[in-house]
Design a protein around this motif. Structure first.
Motif, short mmCIF file in Angstrom:
data_model
loop_
_atom_site.label_atom_id
_atom_site.label_comp_id
_atom_site.label_asym_id
_atom_site.label_seq_id
_atom_site.Cartn_x
_atom_site.Cartn_y
_atom_site.Cartn_z
N ASP A 1 0.86 -0.93 -0.59
CA ASP A 1 0.46 -0.58 0.49
C ASP A 1 0.87 0.70 -0.22
O ASP A 1 2.17 1.69 0.87
N SER A 2 0.78 1.77 -0.90
CA SER A 2 1.80 3.11 -1.67
C SER A 2 1.15 4.08 -0.14
O SER A 2 2.21 4.90 -0.05
N VAL A 3 0.61 4.42 0.49
CA VAL A 3 -0.53 4.88 2.09
C VAL A 3 0.33 4.76 3.10
O VAL A 3 1.03 5.42 3.59
N THR A 4 -0.16 3.54 2.91
CA THR A 4 0.03 3.10 4.33
C THR A 4 1.48 1.84 4.53
O THR A 4 1.81 1.91 5.41
N MET A 5 1.55 1.97 3.56
CA MET A 5 3.07 0.95 3.74
C MET A 5 3.06 -0.40 3.90
O MET A 5 3.38 -0.83 4.39
N GLU A 6 1.79 -0.51 4.28
CA GLU A 6 1.70 -2.60 4.61
C GLU A 6 1.53 -2.91 3.68
O GLU A 6 1.69 -2.84 2.19
N VAL A 7 2.37 -4.26 3.81
CA VAL A 7 2.54 -5.35 3.04
C VAL A 7 1.91 -6.02 2.69
O VAL A 7 1.60 -7.01 3.56
N TYR A 8 1.26 -6.81 1.70
CA TYR A 8 0.00 -7.59 2.11
C TYR A 8 0.84 -9.14 1.13
O TYR A 8 0.09 -10.10 1.62
N GLY A 9 2.00 -8.92 0.53
CA GLY A 9 2.71 -9.75 0.44
C GLY A 9 3.61 -9.97 -0.08
O GLY A 9 3.58 -8.34 -1.15
N THR A 10 4.72 -10.69 -0.88
CA THR A 10 5.96 -10.53 -1.76
C THR A 10 6.39 -12.25 -2.80
O THR A 10 5.22 -12.95 -1.82
N TYR A 11 5.85 -12.00 -3.66
CA TYR A 11 5.53 -13.90 -4.28
C TYR A 11 6.66 -13.60 -5.48
O TYR A 11 7.35 -12.90 -6.47
N ALA A 12 6.62 -14.37 -5.98
CA ALA A 12 7.80 -15.06 -6.87
C ALA A 12 7.42 -14.15 -8.40
O ALA A 12 5.96 -13.88 -8.85
N ALA A 13 8.55 -14.25 -9.32
CA ALA A 13 8.19 -13.22 -10.43
C ALA A 13 7.41 -13.57 -11.38
O ALA A 13 7.46 -13.02 -12.11
N GLN A 14 7.80 -14.89 -11.10
CA GLN A 14 7.17 -15.84 -12.49
C GLN A 14 5.79 -16.14 -13.00
O GLN A 14 5.52 -17.19 -12.14
N THR A 15 5.01 -14.71 -12.32
CA THR A 15 3.62 -15.26 -12.20
C THR A 15 2.92 -13.89 -12.77
O THR A 15 3.93 -13.45 -12.38
N HIS A 16 1.92 -13.57 -13.79
CA HIS A 16 0.96 -13.45 -14.04
C HIS A 16 0.19 -12.13 -13.47
O HIS A 16 -0.28 -11.26 -13.78
N SER A 17 -0.46 -13.12 -12.13
CA SER A 17 -1.08 -12.17 -11.27
C SER A 17 -0.70 -12.54 -9.55
O SER A 17 0.06 -13.38 -9.59
N PRO A 18 -0.74 -11.88 -8.07
CA PRO A 18 -1.03 -11.92 -7.54
C PRO A 18 -1.11 -13.57 -6.79
O PRO A 18 -2.68 -13.77 -7.27
N PRO A 19 -0.54 -14.55 -5.67
CA PRO A 19 -0.99 -15.77 -5.11
C PRO A 19 -2.65 -15.15 -4.44
O PRO A 19 -2.90 -14.10 -4.41
#
Lengths: 1011, 189, 107
Positions: C71-89
């Motif tokens: 979140d670019s406002v609150t800086m909350e991180v919803y998760g990190t994931y592999a670059a080899q995907t076309h959309s977030p898990p």
């Protein structure tokens, strides 16, 4: 007068005398004194001058909030301006000087500004110096520069004698503030098993409570503090740090601590300051509160101090600010000062309590000590100039009619307390207005949130508005338990029992007396350092400054080095009153880190001198250094620019290096060139995407010059690509480009073509690479022996593995100079030795090491482009006559689509040509070719520019390359280029004429390199 | 002077920790899939356990360092590199594996002493606490302004490696961090 | 200063160990694409106030790219994931949806 009392002083050790100097005068103090307490003990009340009016200024506070007592500390390489006397621990030999006065502290010429105060209202500078414009440069600016700035900057040539460092700490819970709340919180969280770091900005644990009184678990606060610190020190999971300020709170649990390691013992080994870079899961701010001044006329006269500060000096240092102190207050806490002074044997002629009915139990205590209490009264004005001589009293409810004049030499003022909410606010925590206490406190429903979206900062004790001792401790316990539980620890609350006198409510007083007339309001100061008065804020409101942020900038309220620690709440209450808007709607200005100023040294840490930034060295660096190389920075690399001999200029050296190389033999340290190994079944296909030309068809054993473009189509990097084996290629990049190009390749492999079977590794630093250049290059390698380097076995643009002079080598027949040339890669650990062998064996051919400038000139003589000269991020290969290196056969490569855009394909792009001045001189670098007419800004139109320009010793004339509109079609045409330092708006700028020629100035047929 | 000189060879400083530049060390970069068949063949050839992520395995003069999910760094005596590269070639004919001699590319330093964790914490943002960084662990991070690898070889001994061009910078930065008088007392000594 | 979990090596990396790479899940447009599609691919970025999907490289660590939902406002991180995907898990999409119910459809 202010003096040292016969006894007392929790912090001072009277057996240890300490000598120091202030404004050249020698004084003595005791171990444990601050500079402020020692000066006060020597009756040095006048410590500086204010910024705008140069009014005399004395101590106001006893801690970090002090706005006035700023001094220049130390001398020479240890001089530092704007140091707070209140937080400077005294040490033997300390040298301090007052600031912002001329010619002397006692007599200051600038004080006339004070007499003119009514003509210098808020916004005076903005309004006055706008006009006439011509006055700015020669009159206003010099005068303002002379008088601007607080303190004086250290001499630019002096280097700080001390060292500084960083420290990265990872903890569960950071607690800021070592008062009783912080200590109790650390104890609770520590007992629950959390990793705790507790930091305190001062030199002592316990905060205010040992001065203010009460009892904890039946003990005197001081004893409880000692016991608790001992308990914390025994816990392995709790770290304690004194003299370490919580400077700032940032995203994701990052916080900065500013530790003053040896400020109090100069000359000690070790760093002066240490910047703690803390990553924690939870932060608990137990940062206490700051007492507010009251706004009455003359509240800036030296001798008028915060009530708590007067009490601190008596109790902590055994120093009295005056013999007779009038206390003026709007709350019960002020009475504590009266009681402390009385108990120390000092005279308190009166307590003026602005509340109509006075206070509670503490008022009773004061009366019982025989102190006269006057409810409903205030100060109309303070008498005295450089020192308080008395106060004129009035009704708080009135307009300032004087009731009585009370002689005194000090005034203790208490306007109530404001929680220190900075750390809560730094990372987005919001505040709520507490009507009863008249202060802002953290709003727990709008806390700063961390990476998981949950709050990560909490506040306890006075910082949260919990002023009564039992509330302070109970809250600290609760906050620590909550933090420990959020960290996954089990904890149970066990707050100690505390007792302290209950206080009656305060009455907000933003102006004294409440109906003070203009004459009084003009002397009632809000911001002591910046000379902002009640009348200034009121004027700003009348002129339409409704936003607190605008008012701050217009009046400079809160913009001094103390950042409004004393003035903000008072100022915005005055603004709120003037606007008729409630305080919470007016709001506060933004709290930004650091809490108090921190040293540049601490921010820089170890990054200074030799390790200011990393310098990359090739394996032959030491040889270059000992052979007088003049250095050129290339990225972080240092490369020899040339090797001047005794008596030679750099220009002479470059000429000599080029001539020797072209005539016989030169060598260049080319180790910085990037070398990226690309391997795998799909490596050829991958490189065909990376480069504009075809790399998959390059035969094993051969080299090919390649161009790399960004998806924008612009030229990004170039270099020779080598086919090592059926499935592996070695890609050379520019010196500055290796890391970037490797990252670029990995980006495409990891994020776009992740199913392609390609592996890369950056081998740049594995090899020392040496270019052996010139007609005798082959003779030298044959002399070294070990492999066949003949034209037949190793023709131009091929490579071979072998040994030379018993060193394993890979030899590339490539040339960036146009001469017969071999680039030889050897394992870097052998680079220095191999370089030596070349020099030794090459002596018979006058082997000449050459630097980057000779390299540049020789490549320009050949018309070879240089990334960063001919390219600048807006140039496509087609602009540079490099269409031959762009495959027409490939369906796709990075940049291909972009190069099909209309703007890239238009016919009138500036294109590469050679340029020769008519008189043989060197064209100015970056000069523009002038075209007829002018643009919309009145500047001459242009039709080209110079990208590279040199004196060619080979051709004995200036040569240049440039990009010119329709250039290649205009061979022989003469263009006018702007001469150096030309203003493009000039009517008739002087010009240099140059003819468009082929960019290949030397050996156009390539006969020399292909022998 | 020997013909083979490691970067900063012979450099030594003695402060809160003892820092010495190591002599030439054989190093091979290995990039491949970490699937079972590759693991089995590699461990068989090298006689070393396959390291877990963020760890290293060591046996005598050989060590295998986990550098990334598809990259290992094999350490061995300098002179054994050509032979090992040949054996890798034999062991993995036509397999997708990149093995490159990188013996000269990185500089290695040995740091020893009770203040090890405190000294490293001055120059790396990586967590050097015993609970986060135990013997056998390998962490790649920053050393002041450059990239570095930190391999904890024992309770008070680390091997730190950087690219050779910045060996001088790294040695100076570590030596400054270890200057006497800079004791911090944060990590248990 | 941000701290992001690198899903490739498992380290919680500080921002100074990472290199930013801009918006994630861009679809490359090559030769033959329309000018409009190519312009969108090269230049058009949403840069929203709120949920951003972005590319990061663990530059000072394992060197791998990964993607982060933040979140670019609150800086909350919803998760990190592999670059080899076309959309977030899905689990990251769920977490975003819980915080931004109005956005659930578009994410």
């Amino acid at each position: 007068m202010s003096t040292r009392l016969a006894k007392g002083g929790r912090f001072t050790d009277r057996s240890k005398q300490i000598g120091f100097t202030f404004n050249g005068k020698r004084f003595t103090g005791f171990a444990g004194d601050t500079l402020a307490s020692a000066l006060l003990a020597n009756d040095q009340m006048l410590l500086g001058r204010s910024f705008k009016y140069h009014r005399p200024r004395g101590l106001v506070a006893s801690g970090a909030e002090e706005p006035n007592a700023l001094v220049g500390l130390g001398q020479g390489a240890r001089f530092e301006p704007d140091q707070r006397a209140t937080t400077t621990e005294l040490f033997d030999g300390l040298v301090a000087d007052s600031q912002n006065h001329w010619p002397s502290l006692e007599f200051d010429v600038g004080e006339v500004n004070a007499a003119l105060a009514r003509f210098l209202p808020a916004g005076f500078y903005y309004k006055t110096f706008l006009w006439p414009r011509a006055f700015w440069k020669h009159l206003y600016e010099p005068v303002i520069r002379q008088s601007a700035g607080l303190g004086k900057a250290p001499h630019p040539e002096v280097r700080d004698a001390d060292r500084y460092e960083h420290f990265h700490a990872h903890v569960d819970l950071l607690i800021v503030g070592g008062g009783v709340a912080g200590l109790q919180a650390a104890k609770a969280a520590g007992a629950a098993g959390a990793q705790v770091l507790l930091i305190e900005q001062g030199a002592h644990w316990g905060g205010r409570v040992p001065v203010d009184g009460g009892s904890i678990d039946g003990m005197a606060p001081e004893d409880w503090v000692t016991k608790t610190v001992a308990e914390l020190e025994a816990m392995d999971n709790v770290r304690l740090r004194l003299r370490c300020m919580g400077a700032g709170v940032y995203d994701h649990g990052y916080a900065l601590g500013y530790e003053r390691v040896t400020d109090h013992k100069p000359g000690a080994r070790g760093p002066r300051h240490r910047l703690w870079r803390i990553r924690c899961k939870q932060i608990l701010a137990a940062t206490g509160a700051i007492e507010r001044p009251l706004s009455f006329a003359g509240n800036d006269v030296p001798g008028v101090m915060l009530a708590s500060a007067l009490r601190d000096y008596v109790v902590n240092y055994g120093v009295s600010a005056g013999d007779r102190t009038v206390v003026v207050t709007n709350n019960d806490d002020g009475y504590r000062t009266a009681i402390a002074l009385k108990q120390a044997g000092l005279d308190v002629p009166a307590i003026l309590d602005a509340r109509p009915l006075g206070g509670g139990a503490l008022m009773g205590e004061a009366r019982a000590l025989g102190i006269r209490v006057e409810p409903g009264r205030g100060i109309a004005k303070v008498l005295g100039g450089k020192r308080v001589t008395g106060v004129a009293t009035c009704l708080q409810a009135g307009e300032g009619a004087v009731l009585e004049e009370i002689p005194c030499d000090a005034v203790a003022m208490s306007g109530g307390w404001s929680p220190v909410v900075h750390l809560w606010s730094h990372c987005g925590g919001k505040l709520a207005w507490d009507e009863a206490g008249a202060f802002f406190r953290p709003d727990p429903s709008r806390a700063p949130t961390g990476a998981d979206g949950a709050p990560f900062v909490s506040v306890a004790g006075a910082a949260n508005g919990a002023f009564h001792l039992s509330d302070t401790l109970a809250e600290a316990e609760k906050a620590a338990v909550a933090a420990a539980e959020a960290l996954g620890h089990k904890a149970s609350e066990a707050a100690p029992q505390a007792e302290a006198t209950k206080e009656a409510p305060l009455a907000p007083v933003w102006l004294m007396p409440q109906g003070a007339h203009a004459g009084l309001r003009m002397k009632a100061f809000l911001d002591y350092q910046n000379d902002v008065k009640v009348s200034d804020v009121q004027l700003a409101a009348r002129e339409g400054y409704e936003s607190v942020e605008h008012t701050k900038r217009y009046t400079t309220l809160g913009m001094a080095t103390d950042q409004g620690k004393l003035s903000n709440i008072n100022g915005l209450a005055v603004l709120s009153d003037a606007l008729g808007t409630p305080v919470p709607q007016v709001g506060t200005t933004t709290f930004r880190p650091p809490y108090t100023p921190i040293s540049f040294g601490a921010i820089a840490g170890e990054a200074r001198g030799e390790i200011f930034q990393p310098l990359r060295r090739t394996p032959m660096h030491d040889w270059h250094e000992s052979n007088n190389a003049a250095w050129e920075p290339v990225g972080h690399w240092r490369r020899p620019y040339c090797y001047p001999r005794p008596g030679e200029t750099k220009h002479d050296a470059v000429k000599r290096e080029i001539k020797s190389t072209r005539q016989s033999l030169g060598i260049l340290d080319a180790s910085t060139l990037g070398k990226i190994l690309v391997k795998g079944p799909d490596a050829g296909r991958f490189l065909d995407m990376m480069y504009t030309n075809m790399m998959s068809t390059l035969p094993v054993g051969k080299c090919r010059y390649g161009l790399m473009c960004s998806e924008n189509g612009f030229l990004m990097d170039d270099g020779v690509v080598v086919r090592l084996s059926e499935d592996s290629w070695l890609c050379h990049t520019t010196s500055g480009g290796a890391d970037h190009v490797h990252a670029h390749m990995e980006d495409w492999l990891q994020c776009e073509w992740w199913d392609w079977k390609v592996l890369t590794t950056n081998l740049t630093e594995q090899y020392a690479q040496i270019a052996v250049v010139g007609p005798n290059a082959r003779n030298l390698l044959e002399k070294l022996g070990g492999m066949d380097v003949s034209k037949e076995t190793l023709p131009f643009m091929q490579w071979a593995d072998g040994t030379l002079a018993d060193t394993p080598v890979r030899v590339y027949r490539i040339s960036f100079s146009g001469e017969l040339s071999y680039e030889i890669a050897v394992p870097a650990n052998r680079g220095r030795a191999f370089w030596g062998k070349l020099l030794e064996a090459g002596a018979e051919w006058n082997i000449t090491p050459y630097g980057t400038e000779a390299l540049h000139v020789m490549r320009a003589e050949k018309g070879f482009i240089m990334i960063g000269d001919e390219s600048d991020g807006t140039v496509i290969p087609q602009d540079l006559g490099l269409s031959w290196a762009i495959s027409k056969k490939k369906e796709d490569f990075l940049g291909k689509r972009a190069q099909a855009r209309e703007d890239m394909a238009r016919g009138d792009r500036w294109q590469l040509v050679g340029l020769e001045t008519l008189d043989g001189t060197v064209l100015p670098d970056g000069a523009y070719a002038i075209a007829p007419g002018r643009n919309a800004n009145g500047q001459r139109n242009v039709q080209g520019r110079v990208t590279s320009t040199y004196w060619s010793p080979t051709l004995e004339k200036g040569i240049a390359m440039g990009l010119v509109k329709h250039g290649p079609e205009r061979m022989g045409e003469v263009l006018a280029f702007t001469a150096e330092d030309q203003d493009p708006t000039d009517e008739k700028p002087s010009v240099v004429e140059a003819r468009i020629v082929s960019p290949v100035f030397y050996d156009p047929e390539g006969e020399k390199q292909n022998v | 002077m020997s013909e083979v000189m490691a970067p900063m060879q012979g450099a030594h400083s003695d402060g809160l920790v003892e820092i010495e530049a190591l002599p030439p060390l054989g190093q091979i970069a290995l990039r491949c899939e970490f699937s079972d068949d590759y693991r089995a063949k590699l461990t068989g050839l090298l006689g070393l356990g396959f390291p877990e992520p963020l760890k290293a395995t060591a046996e005598g003069e050989r060590a295998l360092l986990w550098m990334s999910p598809d990259e290992l760094l094999l350490l061995l005596p300098y002179d054994e590199v050509p032979g090992m590269l040949a054996r890798l070639e034999e062991t993995f004919p036509n397999w997708i594996l990149l093995a490159a001699d990188v013996s000269d590319m990185r500089a290695h330093f040995r740091l020893r002493g009770p203040h090890l964790r405190d000294v490293l914490s001055k120059i790396t943002p990586a967590d050097m606490a015993p609970g986060a960084f135990a013997p056998g662990d390998l962490r790649r991070s920053r050393l002041a302004q450059v990239a570095a690898g930190f391999w904890l070889r024992g309770p008070e001994e680390a091997q730190v490696f950087v690219f050779r061009s910045v060996a001088d910078y790294a040695f100076r930065a570590m030596s400054v961090a270890a200057e006497p008088g800079g004791e911090v007392g944060f990590h248990p000594a | 200063m941000l701290s992001l979990h690198c899903p490739c090596c498992g380290i919680d990396a500080a921002e100074i160990e990472l290199a930013p790479g801009g918006e994630a899940h861009l679809k490359r447009e090559g030769p033959g694409s329309s000018d409009a599609d190519f312009e969108t691919y090269l230049f058009t970025r949403d840069n929203p106030r709120g949920v951003v999907l972005e590319r990061w490289r663990h530059a000072y660590g394992c060197g791998k790219w990964f993607l982060a939902a933040r979140d670019s406002v609150t800086m909350e991180v919803y998760g990190t994931y592999a670059a080899q995907t076309h959309s977030p898990p899905q689990e990251i999409l769920d977490r975003i949806a819980r915080r931004h119910p109005d956005r659930a459809q578009s994410a």
